[in-house]
Design a protein around this motif. Sequence first.
Motif, mmCIF file in Angstrom:
data_model
loop_
_atom_site.group_PDB
_atom_site.id
_atom_site.type_symbol
_atom_site.label_atom_id
_atom_site.label_comp_id
_atom_site.label_asym_id
_atom_site.label_seq_id
_atom_site.Cartn_x
_atom_site.Cartn_y
_atom_site.Cartn_z
ATOM 1 N N SER A 75 0.834 -1.206 0.000
ATOM 2 C CA SER A 75 0.000 0.000 0.000
ATOM 3 C C SER A 75 0.864 1.250 0.000
ATOM 4 C CB SER A 75 -0.895 0.023 1.250
ATOM 5 O OG SER A 75 -1.743 -1.089 1.304
ATOM 6 N N VAL A 76 0.268 2.359 -0.405
ATOM 7 C CA VAL A 76 0.861 3.679 -0.221
ATOM 8 C C VAL A 76 0.088 4.378 0.894
ATOM 9 C CG1 VAL A 76 1.271 5.954 -1.230
ATOM 10 C CG2 VAL A 76 1.659 3.898 -2.593
ATOM 11 N N ILE A 77 0.782 4.775 1.946
ATOM 12 C CA ILE A 77 0.158 5.489 3.054
ATOM 13 C C ILE A 77 -0.028 6.942 2.632
ATOM 14 C CG2 ILE A 77 0.432 6.246 5.446
ATOM 15 C CD1 ILE A 77 2.157 3.723 5.884
ATOM 16 N N VAL A 78 -1.265 7.431 2.702
ATOM 17 C CA VAL A 78 -1.613 8.766 2.230
ATOM 18 C C VAL A 78 -2.138 9.570 3.421
ATOM 19 C CG1 VAL A 78 -3.061 10.090 0.651
ATOM 20 C CG2 VAL A 78 -2.131 7.869 -0.067
ATOM 21 N N LEU A 79 -1.374 10.589 3.834
ATOM 22 C CA LEU A 79 -1.672 11.341 5.053
ATOM 23 C C LEU A 79 -2.100 12.761 4.694
ATOM 24 C CD1 LEU A 79 1.449 10.252 7.156
ATOM 25 C CD2 LEU A 79 -0.771 9.116 6.966
ATOM 26 N N ASP A 80 -3.349 13.082 4.972
ATOM 27 C CA ASP A 80 -3.863 14.426 4.725
ATOM 28 C C ASP A 80 -3.750 15.222 6.021
ATOM 29 O OD1 ASP A 80 -5.252 16.737 4.243
ATOM 30 O OD2 ASP A 80 -7.068 15.773 3.481
ATOM 31 N N ASN A 81 -2.675 16.027 6.112
ATOM 32 C CA ASN A 81 -2.495 16.907 7.272
ATOM 33 C C ASN A 81 -2.871 18.342 6.933
ATOM 34 O OD1 ASN A 81 -1.850 17.434 9.967
ATOM 35 N ND2 ASN A 81 0.276 17.901 9.496
ATOM 36 N N GLY A 82 -3.768 18.498 5.976
ATOM 37 C CA GLY A 82 -4.295 19.813 5.654
ATOM 38 C C GLY A 82 -3.260 20.784 5.134
ATOM 39 N N GLY A 83 -2.159 20.250 4.596
ATOM 40 C CA GLY A 83 -1.108 21.119 4.085
ATOM 41 C C GLY A 83 -0.269 21.788 5.150
ATOM 42 N N ARG A 84 -0.443 21.403 6.410
ATOM 43 C CA ARG A 84 0.300 22.054 7.502
ATOM 44 C C ARG A 84 1.806 21.871 7.324
ATOM 45 N NH1 ARG A 84 -4.044 19.453 9.764
ATOM 46 N NH2 ARG A 84 -5.516 20.747 10.954
ATOM 47 N N SER A 127 6.259 14.636 0.113
ATOM 48 C CA SER A 127 5.587 15.610 0.970
ATOM 49 C C SER A 127 5.789 17.011 0.422
ATOM 50 C CB SER A 127 6.132 15.519 2.402
ATOM 51 O OG SER A 127 7.522 15.820 2.426
ATOM 52 N N LYS A 128 5.157 18.003 1.065
ATOM 53 C CA LYS A 128 5.372 19.390 0.650
ATOM 54 C C LYS A 128 6.776 19.855 1.020
ATOM 55 C CE LYS A 128 2.145 22.488 1.062
ATOM 56 N NZ LYS A 128 1.095 23.370 1.663
ATOM 57 N N ASP A 129 7.280 19.357 2.158
ATOM 58 C CA ASP A 129 8.595 19.780 2.630
ATOM 59 C C ASP A 129 8.962 18.891 3.811
ATOM 60 O OD1 ASP A 129 10.955 21.250 2.946
ATOM 61 O OD2 ASP A 129 9.924 23.163 2.618
#
Length: 222
Positions: A75-84, A127-129
């Motif tokens: 699986s690919v773990i997909v974490l939605d942290n609201g862009g924080r 990730s974003k960063d």
Amino acid sequence: MEQIIDANVERAAALDTATLSDALDKLGIAGQCYRIKPRSGEFRMSGRAYTLQYGPAANPPGTVGDYIDDVPPGSVIVLDNGGRENATVWGDILTEIAYRRGVAGTVIDGVCRDVALCTELGYPVFSKDHWMRTGKDRVQVEAVNVPVNIGDARVQPGDIVRGDADGVIVIARQHEEAVLDAAEAIGRAEDAIRAAVRDGMRLDEARKQFRYHQLQTREAQS
């Protein structure tokens, strides 16, 4: 744990995200995860989404991540942290366990930390960063295996997630056959153009012969 071969995940793994992005555009389907980038340019992943939704921590706070033992291999773990970008939801313990369990990779709408270990192990994190501050007592898991948002792309549990040096693509389950078929056709045409140019054909002639400028043109809706 034994991993079951998934034919469409294997098809996606054989295509780069640029080609898949062109196929999405051709079909008028969203799926490009804006600003989600690999922590290493060598990272590659393909698998089906296991999703988590985060929110601000309650009082007393909930957990940031006691889910890893339930994630199926591949699986690919997909974490939605609201862009924080002020608190992470992924670090070295999760990286090591995911790597040892055969998880395909992790995608975060937000930041991660402990980048050195994921790079050392070759475990793909997108990730974003990255930044070091913990999400403990700042955010908490709100829901598991629900629709989430990653870089303005909707991800539902079981969708195909493909990542490479250019970023992350999500292919919705209901569209995966059409997207993969279109992407494979684009890939064949681009291979033919490169081969023709190597054999001496002018690029503009090769592009015309193999209909390059129509490859990403959106199809008319019936």
